[in-house]
Motif scaffolding. Sequence first.
Motif, PDB file in Angstrom:
ATOM      1  N   MET A   1       0.709  -1.267   0.342  1.00  0.00           N
ATOM      2  CA  MET A   1       0.090   0.172  -0.039  1.00  0.00           C
ATOM      3  C   MET A   1       0.916   1.263  -0.090  1.00  0.00           C
ATOM      4  N   LEU A   2       1.961   0.992   0.694  1.00  0.00           N
ATOM      5  CA  LEU A   2       2.537   2.435   0.928  1.00  0.00           C
ATOM      6  C   LEU A   2       3.684   2.648  -0.330  1.00  0.00           C
ATOM      7  N   PHE A   3       3.865   1.706  -0.937  1.00  0.00           N
ATOM      8  CA  PHE A   3       4.968   2.263  -2.137  1.00  0.00           C
ATOM      9  C   PHE A   3       4.270   2.098  -3.482  1.00  0.00           C
ATOM     10  N   LYS A   4       3.110   1.244  -3.729  1.00  0.00           N
ATOM     11  CA  LYS A   4       2.379   0.967  -4.816  1.00  0.00           C
ATOM     12  C   LYS A   4       1.285   2.047  -4.997  1.00  0.00           C
ATOM     13  N   ASP A   5       0.676   2.413  -3.982  1.00  0.00           N
ATOM     14  CA  ASP A   5      -0.585   3.445  -3.953  1.00  0.00           C
ATOM     15  C   ASP A   5       0.059   4.983  -3.901  1.00  0.00           C
ATOM     16  N   ASN A   6       1.056   5.163  -3.273  1.00  0.00           N
ATOM     17  CA  ASN A   6       1.635   6.489  -3.204  1.00  0.00           C
ATOM     18  C   ASN A   6       0.355   7.639  -2.536  1.00  0.00           C
ATOM     19  N   GLN A   7      -0.121   6.879  -1.423  1.00  0.00           N
ATOM     20  CA  GLN A   7      -1.086   7.828  -0.513  1.00  0.00           C
ATOM     21  C   GLN A   7      -0.428   8.076   0.801  1.00  0.00           C
ATOM     22  N   GLY A   8       0.565   7.848   1.233  1.00  0.00           N
ATOM     23  CA  GLY A   8       1.143   8.080   2.429  1.00  0.00           C
ATOM     24  C   GLY A   8       0.720   7.233   3.526  1.00  0.00           C
ATOM     25  N   ILE A   9       0.032   6.031   3.092  1.00  0.00           N
ATOM     26  CA  ILE A   9      -0.737   5.160   3.857  1.00  0.00           C
ATOM     27  C   ILE A   9      -0.388   3.789   3.931  1.00  0.00           C
ATOM     28  N   PRO A  10      -0.217   3.060   4.961  1.00  0.00           N
ATOM     29  CA  PRO A  10      -0.455   3.620   6.344  1.00  0.00           C
ATOM     30  C   PRO A  10       0.926   4.054   6.981  1.00  0.00           C
ATOM     31  N   ARG A  11       0.823   4.411   8.179  1.00  0.00           N
ATOM     32  CA  ARG A  11       2.093   4.745   9.078  1.00  0.00           C
ATOM     33  C   ARG A  11       2.242   3.452   9.782  1.00  0.00           C
ATOM     34  N   PHE A  12       3.485   3.661  10.351  1.00  0.00           N
ATOM     35  CA  PHE A  12       4.204   2.515  11.187  1.00  0.00           C
ATOM     36  C   PHE A  12       4.395   2.831  12.547  1.00  0.00           C
ATOM     37  N   PHE A  13       4.249   1.943  13.462  1.00  0.00           N
ATOM     38  CA  PHE A  13       4.639   2.449  14.837  1.00  0.00           C
ATOM     39  C   PHE A  13       5.344   1.380  15.641  1.00  0.00           C
ATOM     40  N   GLY A  14       5.944   1.212  16.620  1.00  0.00           N
ATOM     41  CA  GLY A  14       6.721   0.170  17.285  1.00  0.00           C
ATOM     42  C   GLY A  14       5.949  -0.039  18.553  1.00  0.00           C
ATOM     43  N   PRO A  15       5.103  -1.086  18.617  1.00  0.00           N
ATOM     44  CA  PRO A  15       4.264  -1.202  19.971  1.00  0.00           C
ATOM     45  C   PRO A  15       5.310  -1.691  21.127  1.00  0.00           C
ATOM     46  N   GLU A  16       6.330  -2.498  20.957  1.00  0.00           N
ATOM     47  CA  GLU A  16       7.187  -2.950  21.944  1.00  0.00           C
ATOM     48  C   GLU A  16       7.693  -1.792  22.486  1.00  0.00           C
ATOM     49  N   ASN A  17       8.368  -0.957  21.846  1.00  0.00           N
ATOM     50  CA  ASN A  17       8.953   0.231  22.565  1.00  0.00           C
ATOM     51  C   ASN A  17       7.806   1.103  23.444  1.00  0.00           C
ATOM     52  N   ILE A  18       6.571   1.272  22.533  1.00  0.00           N
ATOM     53  CA  ILE A  18       5.543   2.083  23.248  1.00  0.00           C
ATOM     54  C   ILE A  18       5.306   1.426  24.618  1.00  0.00           C
ATOM     55  N   GLY A  19       5.008   0.178  24.644  1.00  0.00           N
ATOM     56  CA  GLY A  19       4.764  -0.891  25.747  1.00  0.00           C
ATOM     57  C   GLY A  19       5.815  -0.452  27.088  1.00  0.00           C
ATOM     58  N   GLN A  20       7.073  -0.443  26.713  1.00  0.00           N
ATOM     59  CA  GLN A  20       8.332  -0.366  27.612  1.00  0.00           C
ATOM     60  C   GLN A  20       8.069   1.231  28.062  1.00  0.00           C
ATOM     61  N   GLY A  21       7.709   2.118  27.388  1.00  0.00           N
ATOM     62  CA  GLY A  21       7.817   3.601  27.675  1.00  0.00           C
ATOM     63  C   GLY A  21       6.361   3.813  28.736  1.00  0.00           C
TER      64      GLY A  21
END
Length: 216
Positions: free
Chosen positions: A196-216
């Motif tokens: 989706m990100l590289f073929k559709d060129n819509q800037g969707i989706p974003r990405f996040f790191g749940p492990e780091n968020i959980g630790q924080g």
Amino acid sequence: RLGFGGLLERIRTCRAEHPDPDLAFYGGLEDVVSGVQNWIRNHVEAARRLAASERDPAIRQNLEEMAEINSVLVTDPPGTFRQACQWTVWYQMAARMYNGSGAVGRLDHYFLPFYRRDIAAERLTDEEAILHLACLNLADPQYYHVGGIDKHGNDATNPVSFLLLKAVRRLRIPANVSVGVHRTMDPKLMQLASEMLFKDNQGIPRFFGPENIGQG
């Protein structure tokens, strides 16, 4: 779990238990929920009026279904996948007017029980689920994220994770969806998100790191 009727009952119970100095506070909450209920009732009546004069059978059926779904949601919690989508739309619009809002969170986690029940009862297909999720995002593209990890650190990807990404992909309009990336995530979800990100060129989706968020 409560629905607007259950929320209203809880507010009234709390008001009876704490009449002073919180009477105005609970009274304000009651006015808000009652207002949302009246708002939904108005749409039920409008859908029924439109259905009565609609000549296209498919549109008429959809209007009738809209009226029936929303007549339930005036007081009761959602019981089906489509009802859950519709309830969330009401919640989102009310929240936007209240304080701008902007985030619902783990939509695939919230909707999974409804999806599983409807699929087991053969009253929902994946294509219908994609349509309902697309309509949800069209009504208000609030922040959702999919995948990630559960409280034990295990991958939380489920079928609705894929359906939500497919829904926003078909819309091809701005959407606010993130995918949780971690070491044991489902590679198929990462593949779909990357395509989706590289073929559709819509800037969707974003990405996040749940492990780091959980630790924080």
